[in-house]
Write an enzyme that holds these catalytic residues in place. Structure first.
Site, short mmCIF file in Angstrom:
data_model
loop_
_atom_site.label_atom_id
_atom_site.label_comp_id
_atom_site.label_asym_id
_atom_site.label_seq_id
_atom_site.Cartn_x
_atom_site.Cartn_y
_atom_site.Cartn_z
N GLU A 101 22.11 3.57 14.19
CA GLU A 101 22.73 2.72 13.15
C GLU A 101 24.01 2.09 13.69
O GLU A 101 25.02 1.98 13.00
CB GLU A 101 22.93 3.53 11.87
CG GLU A 101 21.58 4.08 11.42
CD GLU A 101 21.50 4.43 9.95
OE1 GLU A 101 22.28 3.90 9.16
OE2 GLU A 101 20.60 5.22 9.62
C1 LIG Z 1 16.36 8.96 17.29
C2 LIG Z 1 16.53 7.50 17.04
C3 LIG Z 1 16.26 6.99 15.79
C4 LIG Z 1 16.40 5.62 15.53
N1 LIG Z 1 16.01 5.13 14.31
C5 LIG Z 1 15.97 3.77 14.13
C6 LIG Z 1 15.40 3.21 12.95
O1 LIG Z 1 14.96 3.92 12.05
N2 LIG Z 1 15.35 1.86 12.84
C7 LIG Z 1 15.83 1.04 13.80
O2 LIG Z 1 15.75 -0.16 13.64
N3 LIG Z 1 16.37 1.55 14.94
C8 LIG Z 1 16.45 2.88 15.14
N4 LIG Z 1 16.98 3.41 16.30
C9 LIG Z 1 17.51 2.50 17.30
C10 LIG Z 1 19.01 2.61 17.44
O3 LIG Z 1 19.66 2.10 16.32
C11 LIG Z 1 19.39 1.90 18.74
O4 LIG Z 1 18.98 2.75 19.78
C12 LIG Z 1 20.86 1.61 18.83
O5 LIG Z 1 21.21 0.61 17.93
C13 LIG Z 1 21.26 1.17 20.25
O6 LIG Z 1 20.41 0.20 20.75
P1 LIG Z 1 19.78 0.39 22.21
O7 LIG Z 1 19.20 1.71 22.25
O8 LIG Z 1 18.91 -0.75 22.47
O9 LIG Z 1 21.03 0.37 23.16
P2 LIG Z 1 21.73 -0.92 23.82
O10 LIG Z 1 22.04 -1.92 22.77
O11 LIG Z 1 20.94 -1.34 24.99
O12 LIG Z 1 23.10 -0.27 24.30
C14 LIG Z 1 23.23 0.44 25.55
C15 LIG Z 1 24.70 0.80 25.70
O13 LIG Z 1 25.47 -0.42 25.79
C16 LIG Z 1 26.48 -0.43 24.84
N5 LIG Z 1 26.68 -1.81 24.36
C17 LIG Z 1 25.73 -2.72 24.01
N6 LIG Z 1 26.30 -3.86 23.62
C18 LIG Z 1 27.63 -3.69 23.74
C19 LIG Z 1 28.77 -4.52 23.53
N7 LIG Z 1 28.63 -5.76 23.05
N8 LIG Z 1 29.99 -4.02 23.77
C20 LIG Z 1 30.15 -2.75 24.21
N9 LIG Z 1 29.12 -1.93 24.45
C21 LIG Z 1 27.87 -2.38 24.21
C22 LIG Z 1 25.99 0.47 23.74
O14 LIG Z 1 27.07 0.99 22.97
C23 LIG Z 1 25.29 1.55 24.55
O15 LIG Z 1 26.23 2.49 25.00
C24 LIG Z 1 16.87 4.77 16.55
C25 LIG Z 1 17.17 5.31 17.80
C26 LIG Z 1 16.98 6.65 18.06
C27 LIG Z 1 17.25 7.16 19.44
#
Ligand SMILES: Cc1cc2nc3c(=O)[nH]c(=O)nc-3n(C[C@H](O)[C@H](O)[C@H](O)COP(=O)(O)OP(=O)(O)OC[C@H]3O[C@@H](n4cnc5c(N)ncnc54)[C@H](O)[C@@H]3O)c2cc1C
Ligand SMILES: Cc1cc2nc3c(=O)[nH]c(=O)nc-3n(C[C@H](O)[C@H](O)[C@H](O)COP(=O)(O)OP(=O)(O)OC[C@H]3O[C@@H](n4cnc5c(N)ncnc54)[C@H](O)[C@@H]3O)c2cc1C
Lengths: 261, 379
Positions: free
Chosen positions: B363
């Site tokens: 989230e």
């Molecule tokens: C167990 C679990 C349940 C989940 N449930 C849901 C759900 O029900 N529905 C749903 O839609 N999603 C869900 N998610 C997805 C979750 O919300 C995302 O994993 C999260 O938003 C991060 O996206 P990403 O994994 O693609 O990471 P990325 O966006 O690729 O981020 C990788 C890293 O880069 C950093 N980063 C990225 N952009 C920036 C920036 N502009 N400035 C600084 N740092 C940055 C992030 O903080 C992180 O440390 C779930 C994930 C998990 C693991």
């Protein structure tokens, strides 16, 4: 069908602490709960209401904080609750308690079945229910593990050490129930909210048709001489030998060792 | 100034705590170990009114508020973080956008069974290449007569495969970027909507995450939530509320670990004394307790704002960020206080530490929370 459930608020522990000087319960610091068997009684009433319609009234005699126990019963689905509370009721034994509760039930009026727990987990006497039935002059069935209603006939199974006794009684009747009868439901969010808003009427001595000398400490012939935790009952020993002769010999030896024979 | 919960909120908290202890706690360790999703527990929560806690009775809810809801998530997460997030996603991420943006028909058709707890909800925003950058969604929805045809893949979908109702996001107009994203309600079983792999995870292992696959999935136009192009706004405002749930989940996990640590520190004897008598240990406990309390206050305040129609985006982001960091540090210190036994699966604190990590990620990662907070104070 009008159902009355008697609930007692008890301390949340089977190890009741007792003041060695006054021989009374130390209630301070111990959280209070609804006597567990009384929840089975309430569940029985709620199921009867679901099957046959009617109203479920819970009633408790106790200090003002017993309201919490009644609130929990309302949250589980009871329609109304009455708290019977008055300084004059203080120090009541089972006789004075049942006398007072019977007067309160008379005031409620129309009832078909009065439900109690088999016993309170603190007092443990199992006397209040049967005594109420006597005060009210109605039939009573104790230790009930199953109950069905057809018209004015109530069919019950009484729990016994060796089996069940099946009886049929006519309403009005007082029934005390055991744990095995059902699994009490949990309160719902809506029930909890409704209970929170409910006004619980408080009936004192002045609201009941009672005779003053029969209330509270004055009306209690019981004198508590001593209260103590009974020694832990140990598991029985089964003697298993090739022959009866050997087994008896072993038994006699054990009895002799224990200085019983 | 009043820090007291109302009598109703206190009673609901106690009611949910009793349920959590009786019906959720006993199986938490086994469900984690075997990755079992407890549909029976969700059904029970539905019957008790927990799944519709903050919604009005006219839509099948219990008619309470968002503070009581946050208390419920905290109480459940106290004993099981997995069940806590499933509850939070259902109430905040699926039911809420329908409550806030849905038409009367959509509310009767979808919010009612969600609030009554006869159906489970989920929220699909994240894609393989669109995480923090949610606007980079590659899933598309093309209008065709009375329906939209959806194509694309969503990942990490919490409650996915179990949920009968999904709120998902797809591009209706790629040209418009963020303003081209739209929200849809999609029912399980809709032709063209299937599930991909189930995630195998470090923590919250009794919660389920699946891939959602849309292949020419035809959804009635009546299932468009809000207007075309409002998807990004709907997603972001929904996540603002969801973060209160994640914050509450974090507080619950942290409180659970704190209590385990306090109990253990009083019992475990080394050098002839309970380890709680060593300042090195009890200062740690003092810090943990203070962090939990601060996290709880931030969480309750954000929930209070939401209940009272005050702005809550910044408050929720602060609460989520602080509470999730608290959950991570408190559970890590709880494992430390348990020593080698803390690292063992025989005690619940290692599960709590594994469960805590995700609260800093989903989230919106805690970096994303800082983006929200900074954006709000630099406005
Ligand atoms: C167990 C679990 C349940 C989940 N449930 C849901 C759900 O029900 N529905 C749903 O839609 N999603 C869900 N998610 C997805 C979750 O919300 C995302 O994993 C999260 O938003 C991060 O996206 P990403 O994994 O693609 O990471 P990325 O966006 O690729 O981020 C990788 C890293 O880069 C950093 N980063 C990225 N952009 C920036 C920036 N502009 N400035 C600084 N740092 C940055 C992030 O903080 C992180 O440390 C779930 C994930 C998990 C693991
Ligand atoms: C430690 C201790 C000290 C005591 N000291 C004294 C004393 O000093 N003097 C004295 O006179 N008596 C004393 N009592 C007795 C006390 O008054 C009884 O506990 C009380 O009368 C109820 O009896 P019981 O707890 O055995 O209930 P039981 O007869 O075992 O209860 C059976 C059922 O009756 C109903 N019931 C019982 N009580 C109530 C109630 N108050 N309201 C509604 N329903 C009820 C419930 O359905 C319950 O399941 C003492 C008891 C204890 C445990």
């Amino acid at each position: 069908m009008n159902l009355v459930v008697c609930v007692k608020q008890v301390p949340d522990t089977t190890e009741v602490k007792i003041d060695p000087v006054t021989n009374t319960l130390i209630r301070q610091g111990v959280p209070s709960i609804v006597n567990p068997f009384d929840k089975n009684a309430l569940e029985t009433a709620l199921q009867l209401k679901e099957q046959h319609g009617g109203r479920v009234t819970v009633i408790s005699m106790g200090p003002p904080q017993a309201k919490d126990a009644l609130k929990e019963c309302l949250a589980m689905g009871a329609d109304e609750a009455v708290l019977v509370s008055d300084r004059a009721f203080g120090g009541a034994d089972t006789l004075a308690t049942s006398y007072t509760l019977a007067a309160a039930i008379r005031k409620l009026g129309n009832y078909d079945i009065i439900l109690c727990g088999k016993q309170a987990i603190d007092g443990d006497t199992a006397q209040v229910g049967p005594e109420m039935a006597e005060h009210l002059g109605i039939a009573q069935v104790t230790y009930v593990a199953k109950l069905t209603v057809e018209g004015a006939a109530v069919r019950v199974e009484r729990e016994h050490d060796v089996g069940y006794e099946i009886l049929e009684v006519q309403t009005p009747v007082l029934v005390s129930v055991v744990k095995a009868i059902n699994e009490p439901r949990l309160p719902t969010v809506k029930g909890t909210m409704k209970a929170n808003r409910a006004e619980i009427p408080l009936w004192g001595a002045g609201d009941l048709a009672v005779s003053e000398p029969r209330l509270g400490l004055k009306g209690s012939p019981t004198q508590v001489r001593k209260i103590f935790t009974p020694p832990q009952r140990t598991q029985g020993v089964v003697i298993q030998k090739e022959t009866a002769r050997e087994a008896v010999a072993d038994l006699l030896q054990k009895l002799a060792d224990a200085k019983i024979v | 100034m009043n820090f007291e919960l109302t009598a109703e909120q206190q009673d609901i908290r106690k009611m949910v705590r009793d349920f959590a202890e009786k019906s959720v706690a006993p199986t938490a360790a086994e469900r984690d170990e075997k990755e079992l999703f407890p549909r029976d527990i969700f059904d029970a929560m539905g019957k008790l009114g927990i799944l519709g806690l903050p919604y009005p009775e006219e839509y099948g809810g219990a008619g309470s508020d968002f503070v009581s809801y946050a208390l419920a998530v905290e109480e459940i997460s106290w004993v099981c973080g997995s069940t806590g997030i499933g509850l939070s996603v259902h109430v905040s991420l699926c039911a809420w956008p329908i409550f806030r943006y849905g038409t009367e028909e959509q509310k009767q058709k979808y919010l009612r069974p969600l609030a009554e707890g006869t159906k489970l909800g989920a929220f699909g925003l994240t894609e393989p290449n669109a995480g923090t950058d949610a606007g980079a969604s590659a899933t598309t929805a093309v209008k065709d007569g009375d329906s939209y045809v959806i194509n694309g893949t969503k990942v990490f979908n919490t409650n996915g495969g179990e949920a009968e109702i999904e709120v998902i996001f797809a591009m209706t107009d790629k040209e418009k970027g963020l303003k081209g994203l739209s929200a849809f309600i999609v029912e399980k079983g809709t032709p063209g909507f299937t599930y991909g792999k189930k995630e195998i995870k470090m923590g919250i292992r009794s919660s389920v995450q699946r891939e959602l696959i849309f292949e020419n999935c035809r959804v009635p136009a009546a299932n468009l939530l809000g207007k075309e192009g409002e998807g990004f706004k709907i997603a972001m405002s929904t996540l603002d509320g969801g973060r209160i749930g994640v914050a509450a989940q974090s507080v619950g996990i942290a409180q659970g670990a704190l209590e385990e640590a306090v109990r253990y520190a009083k019992q475990r004897v080394q050098f002839g004394k309970p380890i709680a008598t060593f300042q090195g240990v009890n200062f740690l406990l003092a810090d943990m307790a203070t962090q939990v309390e601060a996290a709880r206050l931030l969480t309750h305040r954000a929930a209070y704002h939401k209940s009272n129609h005050l702005p809550y985006a910044k408050e929720a982001a602060m609460a989520k960020m602080f509470a999730s960091d608290t959950a991570m540090s408190v559970t890590t210190n709880a494992v430390q206080i348990f020593g080698g036994y803390g690292f063992s699966r025989e005690y619940p604190v290692e599960r709590m530490m594994r469960d805590a990590k995700i609260t800093q990620i989903y989230e919106g990662t805690n970096q994303a929370q800082r983006m929200v907070i900074a954006g709000s104070i630099l406005k």
